[in-house]
Design a protein around this motif. Structure first.
Motif, PDB file in Angstrom:
ATOM      1  N   LEU A   8       0.796  -1.220   0.000  1.00  0.00           N
ATOM      2  CA  LEU A   8       0.000   0.000   0.000  1.00  0.00           C
ATOM      3  C   LEU A   8       0.837   1.283   0.000  1.00  0.00           C
ATOM      4  CD1 LEU A   8      -2.836   0.283  -0.433  1.00  0.00           C
ATOM      5  CD2 LEU A   8      -3.257  -0.642   1.821  1.00  0.00           C
ATOM      6  N   TYR A  14      -2.695   5.797  -3.692  1.00  0.00           N
ATOM      7  CA  TYR A  14      -2.859   5.818  -2.233  1.00  0.00           C
ATOM      8  C   TYR A  14      -1.918   6.833  -1.602  1.00  0.00           C
ATOM      9  CZ  TYR A  14      -3.080   4.012   2.569  1.00  0.00           C
ATOM     10  OH  TYR A  14      -3.237   3.878   3.922  1.00  0.00           O
TER      11      TYR A  14
ATOM     12  N   ARG B  43      -9.829   0.214   0.632  1.00  0.00           N
ATOM     13  CA  ARG B  43      -8.705   0.402   1.543  1.00  0.00           C
ATOM     14  C   ARG B  43      -8.740  -0.629   2.658  1.00  0.00           C
ATOM     15  NH1 ARG B  43      -7.330   6.724   2.632  1.00  0.00           N
ATOM     16  NH2 ARG B  43      -7.075   7.347   0.459  1.00  0.00           N
ATOM     17  N   PHE B  46      -7.856  -4.003   1.272  1.00  0.00           N
ATOM     18  CA  PHE B  46      -6.418  -4.137   1.012  1.00  0.00           C
ATOM     19  C   PHE B  46      -5.623  -4.294   2.307  1.00  0.00           C
ATOM     20  CE2 PHE B  46      -4.884  -3.200  -3.425  1.00  0.00           C
ATOM     21  CZ  PHE B  46      -6.075  -3.546  -4.020  1.00  0.00           C
ATOM     22  N   HIS B  47      -6.030  -3.621   3.318  1.00  0.00           N
ATOM     23  CA  HIS B  47      -5.312  -3.786   4.575  1.00  0.00           C
ATOM     24  C   HIS B  47      -5.420  -5.222   5.069  1.00  0.00           C
ATOM     25  CE1 HIS B  47      -4.760   0.572   4.832  1.00  0.00           C
ATOM     26  NE2 HIS B  47      -3.849   0.304   5.731  1.00  0.00           N
ATOM     27  N   LEU B  50      -3.401  -7.518   2.630  1.00  0.00           N
ATOM     28  CA  LEU B  50      -1.944  -7.369   2.649  1.00  0.00           C
ATOM     29  C   LEU B  50      -1.325  -7.707   3.991  1.00  0.00           C
ATOM     30  CD1 LEU B  50      -1.621  -4.040   0.644  1.00  0.00           C
ATOM     31  CD2 LEU B  50      -0.713  -6.272  -0.050  1.00  0.00           C
ATOM     32  N   TYR B  51      -2.011  -7.329   5.058  1.00  0.00           N
ATOM     33  CA  TYR B  51      -1.381  -7.464   6.368  1.00  0.00           C
ATOM     34  C   TYR B  51      -2.042  -8.519   7.240  1.00  0.00           C
ATOM     35  CZ  TYR B  51       0.336  -3.000   4.674  1.00  0.00           C
ATOM     36  OH  TYR B  51       0.878  -2.020   3.899  1.00  0.00           O
ATOM     37  N   PHE B 107      -9.746  -9.306  -3.743  1.00  0.00           N
ATOM     38  CA  PHE B 107      -8.490  -8.643  -3.409  1.00  0.00           C
ATOM     39  C   PHE B 107      -7.416  -8.915  -4.457  1.00  0.00           C
ATOM     40  CE2 PHE B 107      -4.316  -9.327  -1.317  1.00  0.00           C
ATOM     41  CZ  PHE B 107      -3.960  -7.994  -1.214  1.00  0.00           C
TER      42      PHE B 107
END
Lengths: 148, 148
Positions: A8, A14, B43, B46-47, B50-51, B107
């Motif tokens: 990100l 972003y 957002r 994606f968080h 990704l994490y 995603f």
DNA sequence: CACAACCGGTTTCATTTGTAACCGTTGTCT
DNA sequence: AGACAACGGTTACAAATGAAACCGGTTGTG
């Protein structure tokens, strides 16, 4: 390729958004607290202050703003007595917008404030970095194409 | 000094905003048309993608988003079956958020799309320009401070 | 253990935004 | 001239946002 190396904080849209928000935060607080103005309102004010009288449509084009947004900002600025409208004799649809003396004063104050905040902002960056940054942003925004 | 040399296309917050908007335009159109998603929703998605699983509050901090925004995005993603909540035994206030298989698929698709759009975007810039741009934006956004 | 402060998250309400329809004016085409 | 599309700008309605109050659950303190 694939989603594995995607992160990100490297994703430009972003990153741009986060930077834009952080950058406008203080200035926004200033014109909001001091003049009760919204983002679109100072943009309209600045266009008139910097480029002289013009119509709402011209502002739309220069600032890439939708006409309803500009229409509302114009109404708000007029109500605050920062701006006035005049009919055009040649085409009675067009309104020539211009800052009132009071609006000009606000504009001057906000200009000075803007410069202060910008200087502040650039504190983290070298002069060269700023130059490069501006150039890149101009390209990305398409502002370099649309402008004389 | 004064307002005379001040120009809108040089004012960093303005420039950043225009660039950010232009940059996210196509990607936004994509996830909106394809998955009916809003900015905050991707957002959040994606968080998580990704994490890994995390709570709403953690997303708030990482993404600098207000908790009401995240709360609504989470509700929307759950309704679309892209995400599920699980209670935490240790602290029953906290909800552990995780993507469903369907959400993971979305995603992955969006990640790929994001990379494509970003590559497109960077077409106007040299590799070096991009590196510098990212570094400058990281500083301005404060993202380099908040992150490990 | 009671009570207050705090925390994660949601809801409510007012404000802002986007979309589309609209109004009056002007330009175009015949 | 008359019909009609196009234009400048506004309005109406739906959707998104922000601020603050709120609701359980938890922590700390007496």
């Amino acid at each position: 390729m694939g989603a594995n190396d995607f992160q990100l904080p490297h994703f430009l849209p972003y990153l741009l958004n986060q930077a834009a928000e952080a950058a406008s935060y203080e200035f926004q607080a200033y014109y909001r607290a001091r003049y009760g103005m919204l983002r679109t309102e100072w943009r309209v004010l600045f266009h008139l202050g910097l480029y002289g009288d013009m119509s709402a449509t011209q502002i739309c084009e220069l600032a890439s703003l939708h006409k309803t947004k500009v229409s509302r900002a114009v109404a708000a600025l007029e109500k605050k007595r920062y701006m006035a409208r005049a009919e055009t004799e040649a085409d009675r649809r067009i309104e020539r917008l211009s800052l009132t003396p009071m609006g000009q004063k606000v504009f001057r104050d906000l200009s000075a404030a803007a410069e202060r905040f910008e200087t502040d902002l650039m504190g983290d960056l070298s002069r060269e970095e700023v130059t490069h940054l501006r150039r890149a942003l101009l390209k990305l925004s398409g502002l370099d194409q649309r402008r004389a």
